[in-house]
Design a protein around this motif. Structure first.
Motif, mmCIF file in Angstrom:
data_model
loop_
_atom_site.group_PDB
_atom_site.id
_atom_site.type_symbol
_atom_site.label_atom_id
_atom_site.label_comp_id
_atom_site.label_asym_id
_atom_site.label_seq_id
_atom_site.Cartn_x
_atom_site.Cartn_y
_atom_site.Cartn_z
ATOM 1 N N THR A 21 0.831 -1.203 0.000
ATOM 2 C CA THR A 21 0.000 0.000 0.000
ATOM 3 C C THR A 21 0.866 1.254 0.000
ATOM 4 O OG1 THR A 21 -1.694 -1.193 1.220
ATOM 5 C CG2 THR A 21 -1.838 1.208 1.217
ATOM 6 N N GLU A 22 1.891 1.274 0.825
ATOM 7 C CA GLU A 22 2.774 2.437 0.878
ATOM 8 C C GLU A 22 3.482 2.632 -0.463
ATOM 9 O OE1 GLU A 22 5.987 5.088 1.361
ATOM 10 O OE2 GLU A 22 6.182 3.001 0.774
ATOM 11 N N GLU A 23 3.903 1.534 -1.074
ATOM 12 C CA GLU A 23 4.595 1.636 -2.360
ATOM 13 C C GLU A 23 3.659 2.174 -3.432
ATOM 14 O OE1 GLU A 23 7.496 1.571 -5.177
ATOM 15 O OE2 GLU A 23 7.718 1.313 -3.035
#
Length: 55
Positions: free
Chosen positions: A24-26
């Motif tokens: 998700t962060e990526e």
């Protein structure tokens, strides 16, 4: 035996949660994997530059 299965389920849940958080962060920011692989890329570029200088 039940404790071992419970422990494995707990560890698997934590690993899965971390994987989803990193993905998700990526997708949102796109910075995490660059930090992990930046040093390897720099080392590879240095080796290529040195090999070209020796020719």
């Amino acid at each position: 035996m039940q404790m071992a299965i419970t422990f494995l389920a707990l560890v698997a849940g934590l690993v899965f949660s971390l994987a989803v958080a990193l993905l998700t962060e990526e997708l949102i920011f796109g910075q995490v994997f660059r930090l992990f692989f930046a040093s390897a890329r720099v080392k590879r570029q240095r080796v290529e530059i040195k090999s070209h200088e020796q020719r």
